[in-house]
Write a protein that holds these residues in place. Structure first.
Motif, PDB file in Angstrom:
ATOM      1  N   GLU A  85       0.977  -0.799   0.384  1.00  0.00           N
ATOM      2  CA  GLU A  85       0.323  -0.212  -0.090  1.00  0.00           C
ATOM      3  C   GLU A  85       0.633   0.978  -0.305  1.00  0.00           C
ATOM      4  OE1 GLU A  85      -2.627  -0.293   3.249  1.00  0.00           O
ATOM      5  OE2 GLU A  85      -3.253  -1.834   2.779  1.00  0.00           O
ATOM      6  N   PHE A  86       1.794   1.370   0.183  1.00  0.00           N
ATOM      7  CA  PHE A  86       3.239   2.014  -0.040  1.00  0.00           C
ATOM      8  C   PHE A  86       3.120   3.121  -1.090  1.00  0.00           C
ATOM      9  CE2 PHE A  86       7.202   4.061  -1.745  1.00  0.00           C
ATOM     10  CZ  PHE A  86       7.676   4.234  -0.561  1.00  0.00           C
ATOM     11  N   GLU A  87       2.323   3.380  -2.130  1.00  0.00           N
ATOM     12  CA  GLU A  87       2.214   4.541  -3.025  1.00  0.00           C
ATOM     13  C   GLU A  87       0.968   4.676  -2.723  1.00  0.00           C
ATOM     14  OE1 GLU A  87       4.852   5.345  -5.235  1.00  0.00           O
ATOM     15  OE2 GLU A  87       5.734   4.053  -4.540  1.00  0.00           O
ATOM     16  N   GLU A  88       0.180   4.068  -2.533  1.00  0.00           N
ATOM     17  CA  GLU A  88      -1.650   4.535  -1.660  1.00  0.00           C
ATOM     18  C   GLU A  88      -1.573   5.631  -0.783  1.00  0.00           C
ATOM     19  OE1 GLU A  88      -5.725   2.591  -0.583  1.00  0.00           O
ATOM     20  OE2 GLU A  88      -4.342   1.521  -1.238  1.00  0.00           O
ATOM     21  N   MET A  89      -0.510   4.850   0.147  1.00  0.00           N
ATOM     22  CA  MET A  89      -0.470   6.133   1.297  1.00  0.00           C
ATOM     23  C   MET A  89      -0.012   7.712   0.998  1.00  0.00           C
ATOM     24  SD  MET A  89      -1.805   4.189   3.627  1.00  0.00           S
ATOM     25  CE  MET A  89      -1.317   4.856   4.654  1.00  0.00           C
TER      26      MET A  89
END
Length: 276
Positions: A85-89
């Protein structure tokens, strides 16, 4: 509802699961204690700056959320950033500051030893980073501890978004200390205790150096041989001073304000392939 290790075990989930909960809980308690003590030492910038720690055998990490003051942070306040979820966060600044996601996420991914990352703009390390020649000379035991052991990112390019974060990750290499020109200090290590001990003593070393410079007198700089020997003495010390240092800090906090520790364990995310 509130969950404790004993109630988890009583549900038949097993001792292994209980140990996993306790291990992760203690890691977050360590980080929360580091936040509280950093605030006591006035080495923070209010709701700016960030600390993070990875969970065992995982690229998922916990970090302080947006708008939280160091002096109030509890282990249960820390926000989990899952690797997937790195990019989403990055698109949710109301949850975690984008610079925290970029700096800490990038370094955690690129630097295997960086299981814990502490980044501050502390007074004396920042002062050192603002000098044209930001090398810390070996003038006492603390400065000698870091002799030839500090990486330097000497090209400040603005706030710690994507490009700046990549430069930081590339600069730190296999070092535990990264001095950021015109910016501050970042320490990284396999544990919260080691990263915090390095942060604490590096700030002390910088304080000694900046204070000595303020006298206008000539510095008494140790020879390279003595400086290197002292640095190795620190590295080969017979006891784990970092662990003992953090243990002592937590002992004080436990007496003065144990609110840094959670009363429940519901904030923890455990491995999906756990053994029970």
């Amino acid at each position: 509802h509130p969950r404790n290790p004993d109630s988890v075990a009583s549900r038949g989930l097993g001792d292994v699961y209980k140990r996993q909960i306790m291990e992760r809980s203690e890691i977050l308690n360590d980080l929360a204690a580091a936040f509280r003590w950093t605030a006591k030492l006035n080495m923070h910038e209010g709701i700016a700056n960030h600390f993070s720690v990875c969970m065992p055998d995982s690229n998922d990490f916990y970090v302080n959320g947006t708008g939280m003051h160091f002096s109030n942070i509890k282990a249960s306040d820390l926000v989990l950033i899952k690797d997937k979820e790195f990019e989403e966060m990055k698109k949710k600044p109301e949850i975690v500051d984008p610079t925290a996601i970029n700096i800490h996420g990038t370094i955690h991914k690129k630097v295997p030893n960086a299981k814990c990352i502490l980044h501050v703009h502390s007074k004396y390390a920042l002062a050192l980073s603002c000098l044209k020649d930001p090398v810390l000379p070996p003038i006492d035991q603390n400065t000698m501890r870091f002799y030839n052991r500090v990486a330097l990112n000497n090209e400040f390019g603005g706030l710690g978004f994507e490009e700046e974060s990549k430069k930081m990750a590339n600069s730190i290499g296999n070092h535990n200390i990264l001095l950021l020109a015109n910016h501050g200090i970042l320490t990284a290590g396999p544990t919260v205790a080691q990263a915090f001990d390095d942060l604490y003593y590096f700030e002390k070393a910088c304080e000694t150096y900046i204070t000595a410079l303020s006298t206008g007198k000539k510095l008494n700089i140790a020879s390279p041989e003595v400086a290197e020997k002292t640095a190795q003495d620190w590295e080969n010390y017979s006891t784990d001073m970092g662990e003992l240092h953090l243990k002592a800090i937590r002992s004080i906090l436990d007496k003065e304000d144990p609110s840094y520790k959670p009363v429940s364990y519901t904030h923890l995310t455990l491995p999906t392939n756990r053994e029970v």
